[in-house]
Motif scaffolding. Structure first.
Motif, PDB file in Angstrom:
ATOM      1  N   ALA A  94       0.839  -1.207   0.000  1.00 41.86           N
ATOM      2  CA  ALA A  94       0.000   0.000   0.000  1.00 41.86           C
ATOM      3  C   ALA A  94       0.873   1.256   0.000  1.00 41.86           C
ATOM      4  CB  ALA A  94      -0.929  -0.023   1.211  1.00 41.86           C
ATOM      5  N   GLY A  95       1.931   1.238   0.801  1.00 43.22           N
ATOM      6  CA  GLY A  95       2.810   2.411   0.883  1.00 43.22           C
ATOM      7  C   GLY A  95       3.488   2.695  -0.450  1.00 43.22           C
ATOM      8  N   ASP A  96       3.896   1.619  -1.162  1.00 45.49           N
ATOM      9  CA  ASP A  96       4.543   1.815  -2.466  1.00 45.49           C
ATOM     10  C   ASP A  96       3.563   2.425  -3.465  1.00 45.49           C
ATOM     11  OD1 ASP A  96       6.855   0.787  -1.488  1.00 45.49           O
ATOM     12  OD2 ASP A  96       6.481  -1.262  -2.187  1.00 45.49           O
ATOM     13  N   GLU A  97       2.299   1.959  -3.403  1.00 45.62           N
ATOM     14  CA  GLU A  97       1.277   2.515  -4.307  1.00 45.62           C
ATOM     15  C   GLU A  97       1.171   4.024  -4.105  1.00 45.62           C
ATOM     16  OE1 GLU A  97      -1.736   0.858  -6.249  1.00 45.62           O
ATOM     17  OE2 GLU A  97       0.150  -0.153  -6.697  1.00 45.62           O
ATOM     18  N   LEU A  98       1.131   4.427  -2.843  1.00 42.04           N
ATOM     19  CA  LEU A  98       0.984   5.859  -2.545  1.00 42.04           C
ATOM     20  C   LEU A  98       2.208   6.645  -3.016  1.00 42.04           C
ATOM     21  CD1 LEU A  98      -0.604   5.930   1.030  1.00 42.04           C
ATOM     22  CD2 LEU A  98      -1.554   6.940  -1.046  1.00 42.04           C
ATOM     23  N   ARG A  99       3.392   6.092  -2.730  1.00 40.89           N
ATOM     24  CA  ARG A  99       4.622   6.790  -3.134  1.00 40.89           C
ATOM     25  C   ARG A  99       4.722   6.879  -4.657  1.00 40.89           C
ATOM     26  NH1 ARG A  99       6.679   4.607   1.509  1.00 40.89           N
ATOM     27  NH2 ARG A  99       6.928   2.587   0.519  1.00 40.89           N
ATOM     28  N   ALA A 102       2.447   9.456  -5.977  1.00 35.03           N
ATOM     29  CA  ALA A 102       2.945  10.805  -5.705  1.00 35.03           C
ATOM     30  C   ALA A 102       4.072  11.158  -6.680  1.00 35.03           C
ATOM     31  CB  ALA A 102       3.433  10.901  -4.265  1.00 35.03           C
ATOM     32  N   MET A 103       4.944  10.177  -7.007  1.00 34.94           N
ATOM     33  CA  MET A 103       6.029  10.454  -7.954  1.00 34.94           C
ATOM     34  C   MET A 103       5.473  10.654  -9.360  1.00 34.94           C
ATOM     35  SD  MET A 103       8.926   8.048  -6.217  1.00 34.94           S
ATOM     36  CE  MET A 103      10.267   8.356  -7.325  1.00 34.94           C
ATOM     37  N   LEU A 104       4.421   9.909  -9.709  1.00 32.52           N
ATOM     38  CA  LEU A 104       3.776  10.117 -11.015  1.00 32.52           C
ATOM     39  C   LEU A 104       3.228  11.538 -11.126  1.00 32.52           C
ATOM     40  CD1 LEU A 104       1.698   6.858 -11.643  1.00 32.52           C
ATOM     41  CD2 LEU A 104       3.534   7.784 -13.066  1.00 32.52           C
ATOM     42  N   GLN A 105       2.869  12.093  -9.984  1.00 32.08           N
ATOM     43  CA  GLN A 105       2.337  13.461  -9.980  1.00 32.08           C
ATOM     44  C   GLN A 105       3.452  14.497  -9.929  1.00 32.08           C
ATOM     45  OE1 GLN A 105      -0.726  14.174 -10.505  1.00 32.08           O
ATOM     46  NE2 GLN A 105      -1.700  12.173 -10.221  1.00 32.08           N
ATOM     47  N   GLY A 106       4.697  14.044 -10.014  1.00 31.79           N
ATOM     48  CA  GLY A 106       5.797  14.995 -10.150  1.00 31.79           C
ATOM     49  C   GLY A 106       6.592  15.239  -8.882  1.00 31.79           C
ATOM     50  N   LEU A 107       6.275  14.568  -7.778  1.00 31.93           N
ATOM     51  CA  LEU A 107       7.038  14.785  -6.544  1.00 31.93           C
ATOM     52  C   LEU A 107       8.336  13.979  -6.584  1.00 31.93           C
ATOM     53  CD1 LEU A 107       4.233  15.853  -5.730  1.00 31.93           C
ATOM     54  CD2 LEU A 107       4.553  14.787  -3.507  1.00 31.93           C
ATOM     55  N   ASP A 108       9.414  14.515  -5.955  1.00 32.24           N
ATOM     56  CA  ASP A 108      10.627  13.697  -5.885  1.00 32.24           C
ATOM     57  C   ASP A 108      10.461  12.673  -4.764  1.00 32.24           C
ATOM     58  OD1 ASP A 108      11.233  14.850  -3.407  1.00 32.24           O
ATOM     59  OD2 ASP A 108      12.465  16.410  -4.299  1.00 32.24           O
ATOM     60  N   ARG A 109      11.451  11.765  -4.636  1.00 30.37           N
ATOM     61  CA  ARG A 109      11.286  10.630  -3.722  1.00 30.37           C
ATOM     62  C   ARG A 109      10.985  11.077  -2.286  1.00 30.37           C
ATOM     63  NH1 ARG A 109      11.987   5.378  -4.100  1.00 30.37           N
ATOM     64  NH2 ARG A 109      12.728   5.563  -6.225  1.00 30.37           N
ATOM     65  N   GLY A 149      -6.452   8.929  -4.794  1.00 25.48           N
ATOM     66  CA  GLY A 149      -7.132   9.964  -5.572  1.00 25.48           C
ATOM     67  C   GLY A 149      -6.811  11.369  -5.087  1.00 25.48           C
ATOM     68  N   LEU A 150      -6.249  11.465  -3.867  1.00 19.85           N
ATOM     69  CA  LEU A 150      -6.017  12.781  -3.272  1.00 19.85           C
ATOM     70  C   LEU A 150      -4.544  13.166  -3.212  1.00 19.85           C
ATOM     71  CD1 LEU A 150      -8.588  12.442  -0.373  1.00 19.85           C
ATOM     72  CD2 LEU A 150      -8.698  14.101  -2.236  1.00 19.85           C
ATOM     73  N   VAL A 151      -3.680  12.312  -3.771  1.00 20.04           N
ATOM     74  CA  VAL A 151      -2.235  12.551  -3.682  1.00 20.04           C
ATOM     75  C   VAL A 151      -1.852  13.960  -4.135  1.00 20.04           C
ATOM     76  CG1 VAL A 151      -0.073  11.935  -4.837  1.00 20.04           C
ATOM     77  CG2 VAL A 151      -1.424  10.175  -3.728  1.00 20.04           C
ATOM     78  N   PRO A 337      -2.578  10.421 -17.056  1.00 21.29           N
ATOM     79  CA  PRO A 337      -3.318   9.812 -15.950  1.00 21.29           C
ATOM     80  C   PRO A 337      -3.862  10.834 -14.966  1.00 21.29           C
ATOM     81  CG  PRO A 337      -0.964   9.462 -15.690  1.00 21.29           C
ATOM     82  CD  PRO A 337      -1.156  10.081 -17.027  1.00 21.29           C
ATOM     83  N   ILE A 338      -5.077  10.534 -14.446  1.00 24.05           N
ATOM     84  CA  ILE A 338      -5.596  11.324 -13.344  1.00 24.05           C
ATOM     85  C   ILE A 338      -5.087  10.668 -12.074  1.00 24.05           C
ATOM     86  CG2 ILE A 338      -7.674  11.986 -12.114  1.00 24.05           C
ATOM     87  CD1 ILE A 338      -9.150  11.772 -14.765  1.00 24.05           C
ATOM     88  N   HIS A 339      -4.967   9.338 -12.146  1.00 20.71           N
ATOM     89  CA  HIS A 339      -4.659   8.540 -10.966  1.00 20.71           C
ATOM     90  C   HIS A 339      -4.366   7.159 -11.525  1.00 20.71           C
ATOM     91  CE1 HIS A 339      -6.533   5.635  -8.299  1.00 20.71           C
ATOM     92  NE2 HIS A 339      -7.167   6.471  -7.532  1.00 20.71           N
ATOM     93  N   SER A 340      -3.493   6.435 -10.902  1.00 20.93           N
ATOM     94  CA  SER A 340      -2.962   5.228 -11.516  1.00 20.93           C
ATOM     95  C   SER A 340      -4.042   4.249 -11.950  1.00 20.93           C
ATOM     96  CB  SER A 340      -2.030   4.525 -10.532  1.00 20.93           C
ATOM     97  OG  SER A 340      -2.724   4.215  -9.352  1.00 20.93           O
ATOM     98  N   GLU A 341      -5.158   4.235 -11.213  1.00 22.15           N
ATOM     99  CA  GLU A 341      -6.191   3.257 -11.506  1.00 22.15           C
ATOM    100  C   GLU A 341      -6.819   3.456 -12.871  1.00 22.15           C
ATOM    101  OE1 GLU A 341     -10.616   2.498  -9.929  1.00 22.15           O
ATOM    102  OE2 GLU A 341      -9.177   3.555  -8.684  1.00 22.15           O
ATOM    103  N   VAL A 342      -6.928   4.713 -13.313  1.00 19.94           N
ATOM    104  CA  VAL A 342      -7.608   4.959 -14.570  1.00 19.94           C
ATOM    105  C   VAL A 342      -6.636   5.097 -15.736  1.00 19.94           C
ATOM    106  CG1 VAL A 342      -9.593   6.064 -13.500  1.00 19.94           C
ATOM    107  CG2 VAL A 342      -7.659   7.455 -14.201  1.00 19.94           C
ATOM    108  N   ALA A 343      -5.351   4.992 -15.432  1.00 17.26           N
ATOM    109  CA  ALA A 343      -4.397   5.223 -16.503  1.00 17.26           C
ATOM    110  C   ALA A 343      -4.221   4.011 -17.394  1.00 17.26           C
ATOM    111  CB  ALA A 343      -3.042   5.595 -15.906  1.00 17.26           C
ATOM    112  N   SER A 344      -4.654   2.848 -16.915  1.00 15.12           N
ATOM    113  CA  SER A 344      -4.407   1.630 -17.688  1.00 15.12           C
ATOM    114  C   SER A 344      -5.379   1.506 -18.833  1.00 15.12           C
ATOM    115  CB  SER A 344      -4.526   0.420 -16.781  1.00 15.12           C
ATOM    116  OG  SER A 344      -5.773   0.441 -16.150  1.00 15.12           O
TER     117      SER A 344
END
Ligand SMILES: Nc1ncnc2c1ncn2[C@@H]1O[C@H](COP(=O)(O)OP(=O)(O)OP(=O)(O)O)[C@@H](O)[C@H]1O
Length: 344
Positions: A94-99, A102-109, A149-151, A337-344
């Motif tokens: 779960a933690g990796d999904e969130l991280r 967040a990185m997909l949204q442009g945040l660094d590690r 969805g709120l990242v 992508p808006i969020h990883s779930e809908v990007a596929s």
């Protein structure tokens, strides 16, 4: 926050065109929580997908967070969160999904790790971050979906049936999180649901869509008050007989029938019930239960659409209108992508 005018979507299918959404006009104000209700096949998902820029309207216009859903898709996507029905799964923790999100949204590690921790705290996921998504309970998964969805801190969140399939405790827990989100961050929420109690409990306003058109837009209380009077609910296997007798004996009371029951809307139900029961008895109708109550949102929904949300199956669309893949023809594939779930 949202405006739509004449929003229409026609799907081309092998059996001909299907007009899923037929000229929807709607507005949603900043900070509102709006419930979007309708029977199966009414056009909810299609409308939401157009508002989220996942599907191009055939005609009409819409702006979301101040940007046009066709011409400014990327701008819209940056400002919204979308939590669909499928839920996050798989063996990722779960933690990796969130991280990752967040990185997909442009945040660094480092920033992504901090944002994941913040969301984990907000949604009570702290203990679960090392657990694979596939090992989370239904309620835990939905909380993770919300967090995903709120990242990117959207001001507007679209939720498609956020509590479908959850037990009552997990539903109540998710409602609390949504209330807190709205109270503390002023997030605007647009949600579809098949649960009328959910719409009643959470939403400032309810939009009802039927046959691709908006048929009501009001508060839950106002929708109930539109019914007026009382409702007599008669349960039986002889729905047709009850309707016939009621129409004869109480011609001014309007009957709505659903599977296994008839709802009669009457001004003074208590006084008129004995006469009705006498006539039903004389007609040989056997009742399994009788109740008199104030109108509920269910009654309002039944009045508006002629159908009960409770009798709606969660099955597939009607065969003649079964969705056909048409993205290639329309260029509807998500650009970003808006969020990883809908990007596929
Ligand atoms: N891709 C598609 N191709 C063809 N028809 C479609 C497509 N998507 C939806 N439809 C049809 O459009 C209509 C509206 O569907 P939509 O999924 O928007 O309804 P809904 O209100 O979300 O229903 P549900 O509550 O069952 O999810 C239905 O008749 C459906 O079969």
């Amino acid at each position: 926050m949202i405006t739509a005018q004449g929003l229409t979507r026609v799907f081309r299918t092998r059996s001909g065109p299907v007009e899923a959404v037929s000229g929807v006009d709607l507005t949603v104000e900043d900070g509102e929580v709006v419930g979007f209700l309708g029977p199966n096949g009414a056009g909810k998902t299609t409308t939401v997908r157009m508002l989220c820029t996942l599907l191009k309207p055939t005609s009409g216009t819409a702006t979301v967070a101040g940007h046009d859903v066709v011409r400014q898709r990327a701008e819209v996507r940056r400002r919204i969160g979308y939590v669909g029905q499928s839920g996050s799964g798989g063996e990722h923790r779960a933690g990796d999904e969130l991280r990752t999100q967040a990185m997909l949204q442009g945040l660094d590690r480092a920033a992504a790790t901090a944002r994941a921790a913040e969301l984990a705290e907000q949604f009570d996921l702290g203990e679960l971050l090392e657990r694979p998504c596939s090992k989370l309970s239904g309620g835990q998964r939905r909380r993770l979906d919300l967090a995903l969805g709120l990242v990117h801190r959207p001001g507007l969140l679209f939720l498609d049936e956020p509590t479908a399939g959850l037990d009552p405790q997990a539903r109540a827990n998710l409602w609390d999180h949504l209330r807190t989100l709205r109270a503390e961050q002023g997030t605007t929420i647009f949600l579809t649901t098949h649960y009328l109690d959910e719409a009643d409990a959470l939403c400032d306003r309810i939009l009802v869509i039927d046959g691709g058109r908006i048929v009501a837009s009001d508060t839950s209380d106002a929708l109930k008050n539109q019914i007026g009077g009382d409702v007599i609910i008669l349960e039986s296997d002889q729905i047709g007989d009850i309707t016939a007798v009621a129409t004869r004996v109480l011609p001014d009371c309007r009957p709505d029938s659903t599977v296994g029951s008839v709802h009669l809307h009457c001004a003074d139900a208590q006084r008129r019930l004995p006469e009705l029961l006498r006539a039903l008895h004389e007609a040989g109708v056997e009742l399994t239960s009788i109740a008199v109550k104030r109108p509920t949102l269910e009654d309002a929904f039944l009045r508006l659409t002629g159908r009960s949300l409770r009798e709606e199956g969660r099955g597939a669309a009607p065969a003649e209108q079964a969705p056909q893949p048409d993205q290639a023809a329309t260029g509807d594939a998500p650009a970003e992508p808006i969020h990883s779930e809908v990007a596929s």
